[in-house]
Enzyme design. Structure first.
Site, PDB file in Angstrom:
ATOM      1  N   THR A 126       0.859  -1.188   0.000  1.00 59.42           N
ATOM      2  CA  THR A 126       0.000   0.000   0.000  1.00 59.42           C
ATOM      3  C   THR A 126       0.888   1.228   0.000  1.00 59.42           C
ATOM      4  O   THR A 126       1.913   1.235   0.686  1.00 59.42           O
ATOM      5  CB  THR A 126      -0.930   0.059   1.225  1.00 59.42           C
ATOM      6  OG1 THR A 126      -1.409   1.419   1.376  1.00 59.42           O
ATOM      7  CG2 THR A 126      -0.257  -0.314   2.536  1.00 59.42           C
ATOM      8  N   ASP A 128       0.248   3.861   1.420  1.00 57.64           N
ATOM      9  CA  ASP A 128       0.036   4.607   2.668  1.00 57.64           C
ATOM     10  C   ASP A 128       1.078   4.293   3.743  1.00 57.64           C
ATOM     11  O   ASP A 128       1.279   5.072   4.667  1.00 57.64           O
ATOM     12  CB  ASP A 128      -1.362   4.314   3.234  1.00 57.64           C
ATOM     13  CG  ASP A 128      -2.465   4.699   2.259  1.00 57.64           C
ATOM     14  OD1 ASP A 128      -2.209   5.553   1.381  1.00 57.64           O
ATOM     15  OD2 ASP A 128      -3.571   4.140   2.359  1.00 57.64           O
ATOM     16  N   ARG A 163       5.494  32.822  -3.602  1.00 55.80           N
ATOM     17  CA  ARG A 163       4.246  32.184  -3.161  1.00 55.80           C
ATOM     18  C   ARG A 163       4.534  31.053  -2.191  1.00 55.80           C
ATOM     19  O   ARG A 163       5.650  30.518  -2.157  1.00 55.80           O
ATOM     20  CB  ARG A 163       3.511  31.589  -4.366  1.00 55.80           C
ATOM     21  CG  ARG A 163       2.845  32.638  -5.213  1.00 55.80           C
ATOM     22  CD  ARG A 163       2.204  32.022  -6.438  1.00 55.80           C
ATOM     23  NE  ARG A 163       1.457  33.054  -7.167  1.00 55.80           N
ATOM     24  CZ  ARG A 163       1.103  32.944  -8.432  1.00 55.80           C
ATOM     25  NH1 ARG A 163       1.413  31.863  -9.126  1.00 55.80           N
ATOM     26  NH2 ARG A 163       0.421  33.913  -9.016  1.00 55.80           N
ATOM     27  N   ILE A 253      -2.348  10.694  -9.050  1.00 50.61           N
ATOM     28  CA  ILE A 253      -1.082  10.763  -9.796  1.00 50.61           C
ATOM     29  C   ILE A 253       0.008  10.004  -9.034  1.00 50.61           C
ATOM     30  O   ILE A 253       0.855   9.340  -9.618  1.00 50.61           O
ATOM     31  CB  ILE A 253      -0.692  12.249  -9.991  1.00 50.61           C
ATOM     32  CG1 ILE A 253      -1.568  12.853 -11.082  1.00 50.61           C
ATOM     33  CG2 ILE A 253       0.785  12.418 -10.293  1.00 50.61           C
ATOM     34  CD1 ILE A 253      -1.468  14.349 -11.211  1.00 50.61           C
TER      35      ILE A 253
END
Ligand code: F6P
Length: 322
Positions: A126, A128, A163, A253
């Site tokens: 995974t 994650d 930015r 993505i």
């Protein structure tokens, strides 16, 4: 020794899953075992999408992201009747054991089948990295590098315009991807679900960075962070950080890339080892990499639990942001 095993991928795809399928298949055949592939995860198990995999079927896939077997959710599999039906399908092909390549939900399903008397073994996969049983799971390294490439690019354009970007990365309820992408990407701040932070503190941090002369700011926000990126960007735009504020969500993505060397090798080692163990009679565990060594962890220690993140790394990230 088992003579017929099957392999499936389940849950969110992860770069390296194909290498793991290939490794299960080739090690299985090397050990004189027939190998079957289940299409579309547990849903395919319910629908009897089970067919033999040969050596050539898994050729030309090691460098390809995603999963050649597909992955799909199944509500029916959640019920005991559904799982019984899945086992009937496996047994109708003479399959005696199953390798499940996936993360938390997938290993929970594998554990349930194992408890019903059908031998299963898991391969930790995974993006994650929240699964107990492997220090690092298949797909994490590639997903991390994709996130990093995006962060590097955002940094370039951010500098041109003075930015600061909030960048949302995946990870479900786990902040690992955000933390590691943040450290590697030189982030000013990292927001993870495990350590809630007030938006006002983020504004102060960014403002301090601005006053120290930084030309850009990167804030990595885990998708599970509270508050989430929408609330945070609104708050930052309503308060003075010095920087002009923008937000970008990387989304899927991060999952679709070609696996890097680390994930191909990890997947090959875990897949081959899982097949070997299952064929030799081991079952009821997840195969992973613990302290750089192949190791198994019983389902009982894996199911329903998740790995935390290392608070030392979080502190390190704060110092590095100075
Ligand atoms: O578990 C992998 C993962 O990519 C998570 O990081 C994310 O929360 C989830 O899957 C997204 O799921 P789906 O692909 O179903 O949108």
């Amino acid at each position: 020794m088992l003579k017929k095993i099957a392999v499936l991928t389940s849950g969110g795809d992860a770069p390296g899953m194909n290498a793991a399928i290939r490794a299960v298949t080739r090690m299985g055949i090397h050990l004189d075992c027939e190998v079957y592939g289940v299409r579309d995860g547990y849903d395919g198990l319910m629908k009897n999408k089970i067919a033999p995999l040969g050596l050539r079927d898994v050729g030309g896939v090691i460098h390809v992201g995603g999963t050649m077997l597909g992955s799909a959710r199944s509500k029916e599999f959640m019920t005991i009747e559904g799982r019984q039906h899945a086992l009937e399908n496996l047994r109708s092909h003479g399959v005696e054991g199953l390798v499940v390549i996936g993360g938390n939900g997938s290993q929970t399903g594998a554990s349930e089948l194992n408890e019903m008397g059908f031998p299963t073994i898991g391969v930790a996969s995974t993006i994650d990295n929240d699964l107990i049983g492997s220090d690092i799971t298949i797909g994490v390294d590639t997903a991390l590098n994709i996130a990093l490439e995006a962060i590097d690019r955002l940094k370039v354009t951010a500098s041109s315009h003075r930015r600061a970007f909030l960048v949302e990365v995946m990870g479900r309820n786990c902040g690992y991807l955000a933390l590691m992408a943040g450290i590697a990407g030189g982030a000013e701040a990292i927001l993870v679900p495990e350590i809630p932070q007030e938006p006002a503190i983020l504004v102060d941090r960014l403002h301090e960075s601005y006053k120290r002369g930084k030309t850009n700011g990167i804030v990595v926000v885990a998708e599970g962070a509270k508050p989430n990126i929408e609330t945070l960007i609104k708050f930052c735009q309503e308060h003075d950080t010095g920087f002009e504020m923008r937000a970008t969500t990387l989304g899927h993505i991060q999952r679709g890339g070609a696996p890097g060397a680390f994930d191909r090798n990890l997947a090959t080692r875990l897949g081959a080892n899982a097949a070997e163990r299952l064929i030799h009679g081991e079952r009821g565990c997840v195969v992973g990499l613990i302290k750089s060594t192949l190791a198994t962890t019983p389902y009982a220690e894996v199911v329903g639990r998740t790995k935390g993140i290392d608070p030392d790394l979080f502190r390190l990230a704060e110092v590095m942001a100075l």
